[in-house]
Design an enzyme around this catalytic site. Structure first.
Site, PDB file in Angstrom:
ATOM      1  N   ASP A   1       0.870  -1.176   0.052  1.00 37.74           N
ATOM      2  CA  ASP A   1       0.049   0.076  -0.154  1.00 37.74           C
ATOM      3  C   ASP A   1       0.957   1.154   0.175  1.00 37.74           C
ATOM      4  O   ASP A   1       1.960   1.015   0.379  1.00 37.74           O
ATOM      5  CB  ASP A   1      -1.366  -0.146   0.863  1.00 37.74           C
ATOM      6  CG  ASP A   1      -0.345  -0.076   2.481  1.00 37.74           C
ATOM      7  OD1 ASP A   1       1.012  -0.138   2.673  1.00 37.74           O
ATOM      8  OD2 ASP A   1      -1.219  -0.473   3.654  1.00 37.74           O
TER       9      ASP A   1
ATOM     10  N   GLU B   1      -9.312  -1.888   4.660  1.00 31.24           N
ATOM     11  CA  GLU B   1     -10.425  -1.318   6.300  1.00 31.24           C
ATOM     12  C   GLU B   1     -11.285  -2.302   6.815  1.00 31.24           C
ATOM     13  O   GLU B   1     -12.535  -3.042   6.280  1.00 31.24           O
ATOM     14  CB  GLU B   1     -10.710   0.388   6.628  1.00 31.24           C
ATOM     15  CG  GLU B   1      -9.485   1.167   6.385  1.00 31.24           C
ATOM     16  CD  GLU B   1      -8.687   1.501   7.293  1.00 31.24           C
ATOM     17  OE1 GLU B   1      -8.639   0.257   8.658  1.00 31.24           O
ATOM     18  OE2 GLU B   1      -8.459   2.155   8.104  1.00 31.24           O
TER      19      GLU B   1
ATOM     20  N   ASN C   1      -7.153  -2.175  13.999  1.00 25.09           N
ATOM     21  CA  ASN C   1      -7.914  -2.294  13.936  1.00 25.09           C
ATOM     22  C   ASN C   1      -8.766  -3.855  13.005  1.00 25.09           C
ATOM     23  O   ASN C   1     -10.178  -4.185  12.440  1.00 25.09           O
ATOM     24  CB  ASN C   1      -8.946  -1.012  13.390  1.00 25.09           C
ATOM     25  CG  ASN C   1      -8.337  -0.770  11.857  1.00 25.09           C
ATOM     26  OD1 ASN C   1      -7.959  -1.857  10.837  1.00 25.09           O
ATOM     27  ND2 ASN C   1      -8.858  -0.509  10.870  1.00 25.09           N
TER      28      ASN C   1
ATOM     29  N   HIS D   1      -6.882  -4.206  10.410  1.00 23.78           N
ATOM     30  CA  HIS D   1      -6.540  -4.493   8.741  1.00 23.78           C
ATOM     31  C   HIS D   1      -5.510  -4.814   8.082  1.00 23.78           C
ATOM     32  O   HIS D   1      -5.160  -5.130   9.135  1.00 23.78           O
ATOM     33  CB  HIS D   1      -6.397  -1.871   8.752  1.00 23.78           C
ATOM     34  CG  HIS D   1      -5.802  -1.840   9.153  1.00 23.78           C
ATOM     35  ND1 HIS D   1      -6.031  -0.579   9.041  1.00 23.78           N
ATOM     36  CD2 HIS D   1      -4.632  -2.006   9.394  1.00 23.78           C
ATOM     37  CE1 HIS D   1      -4.851  -0.045   9.280  1.00 23.78           C
ATOM     38  NE2 HIS D   1      -3.828  -0.503   9.569  1.00 23.78           N
TER      39      HIS D   1
HETATM   40  C1  GLP Z   1      -0.465   0.892   9.063  1.00 20.42           C
HETATM   41  C2  GLP Z   1      -0.069  -0.741   7.454  1.00 20.42           C
HETATM   42  C3  GLP Z   1       0.030  -1.483   7.823  1.00 20.42           C
HETATM   43  C4  GLP Z   1       0.129  -2.044   8.969  1.00 20.42           C
HETATM   44  C5  GLP Z   1      -0.502  -1.481  10.004  1.00 20.42           C
HETATM   45  C6  GLP Z   1       0.263  -1.528  11.085  1.00 20.42           C
HETATM   46  O1  GLP Z   1      -1.194   1.094   8.850  1.00 20.42           O
HETATM   47  N1  GLP Z   1      -0.820   0.087   5.742  1.00 20.42           N
HETATM   48  O2  GLP Z   1      -0.055  -2.522   6.780  1.00 20.42           O
HETATM   49  O3  GLP Z   1       0.094  -3.678   9.177  1.00 20.42           O
HETATM   50  O4  GLP Z   1      -0.053   0.224   9.733  1.00 20.42           O
HETATM   51  O5  GLP Z   1       1.670  -1.046  11.318  1.00 20.42           O
HETATM   52  P1  GLP Z   1       2.407  -1.406  12.901  1.00 20.42           P
HETATM   53  O6  GLP Z   1       2.815  -2.441  12.439  1.00 20.42           O
HETATM   54  O7  GLP Z   1       2.803   0.010  12.998  1.00 20.42           O
HETATM   55  O8  GLP Z   1       1.328  -1.630  14.530  1.00 20.42           O
END
Ligand code: GLP
Length: 235
Positions: A67, A143, A136, A138
């Site tokens: 993404d 989402e 959440n 995702h």
């Molecule tokens: C972002 C990314 C996700 C990732 C998530 C969790 O929103 N788009 O791909 O898994 O954050 O991130 P973190 O590892 O910082 O908790």
């Protein structure tokens, strides 16, 4: 599912890197699906270290990132493009032309998503997809919602994601409101999936995803239907 409990973040990172390294050693021209976020930072550090020790050659590896924020310049340090160069691409010998992320600068977001999806399909498909999980539930930026989005698409970020990601910004207002993300179908088409979950704050959402009902309200729950998932967690 192969579910591995690591003793701490350091061990999680080493196990994550070992899984990815095994993939590259078994198939030097592997197509990796890569992720951003705090969770994979240690894994990337370990991969860089393996490369420096002459264990891992990225010369034939290709990558597709999950993404990217939309409406952000690649040169912006907050872009996922910049993140990936900072943590991995600048430190290993992956050829620049083999690196792909959705282009958050594209004028036409929908056309960019279509082109990205096509590019992944034309490559022959992702061998190993690395994932984190949002607070959440995702994955990528898919989402919680009423359906599992199939393909790469332009998505409005939920309020909880904007709040979670505001820790990287000086104010919540600066966090991009939308993103381009692989769809659930794109992710599920990967041959193997590696999900990393770090920190006790993710315990409840991980349990919902792995052991609860499969529902688009918890996007990661769809992974229960994938035939080759490794989960590594550290709590
Ligand atoms: C972002 C990314 C996700 C990732 C998530 C969790 O929103 N788009 O791909 O898994 O954050 O991130 P973190 O590892 O910082 O908790």
């Amino acid at each position: 599912m192969n579910i591995i409990q690591a003793q701490n973040y350091d061990q999680l990172s080493k196990i994550g890197a070992a899984v990815i390294a095994g993939q590259i050693l078994a198939k030097p021209d592997s197509i990796l699906g890569l992720a951003t976020g705090s969770t994979p930072e240690g894994t990337y550090k370990e991969l860089v270290s393996l490369h420096r020790q002459n264990v891992l050659d990225f010369g034939k590896v290709s990558s597709f990132n999950l993404d990217e924020y939309y409406g952000i310049k690649r040169s912006d340090p907050q872009s996922y493009y910049a993140f990936m160069y900072r943590h991995l691409f600048s430190h290993v010998n992956i050829p620049g032309e083999n690196i792909r992320l959705p282009n958050g600068e594209a004028q036409d977001a929908d056309a960019e998503c279509k082109a990205y999806e096509k590019l992944i399909a034309a490559s022959g498909g992702i061998d190993l997809q690395l994932l984190g999980i949002g607070a959440n539930g995702h994955i990528g930026f898919n989402e919680p919602g009423d359906v599992f989005p199939a393909v790469t698409h332009h998505v409005s970020l939920s309020e909880s994601t904007i709040i979670a990601n505001s820790r990287f910004y000086s104010s919540r207002e600066e966090v991009p409101r939308s993103a381009l993300t692989m769809g659930i179908g794109t992710i599920m088409a990967a041959k193997r999936i590696l999900l990393l979950v770090s920190g006790a704050a993710k315990k409840s959402i991980m349990e919902q995803a792995l052991y609860g009902p499969v529902t688009p309200n918890v996007p990661a729950s769809v992974l229960q239907f994938h035939r080759d998932v490794t989960v590594v967690y550290d709590f």
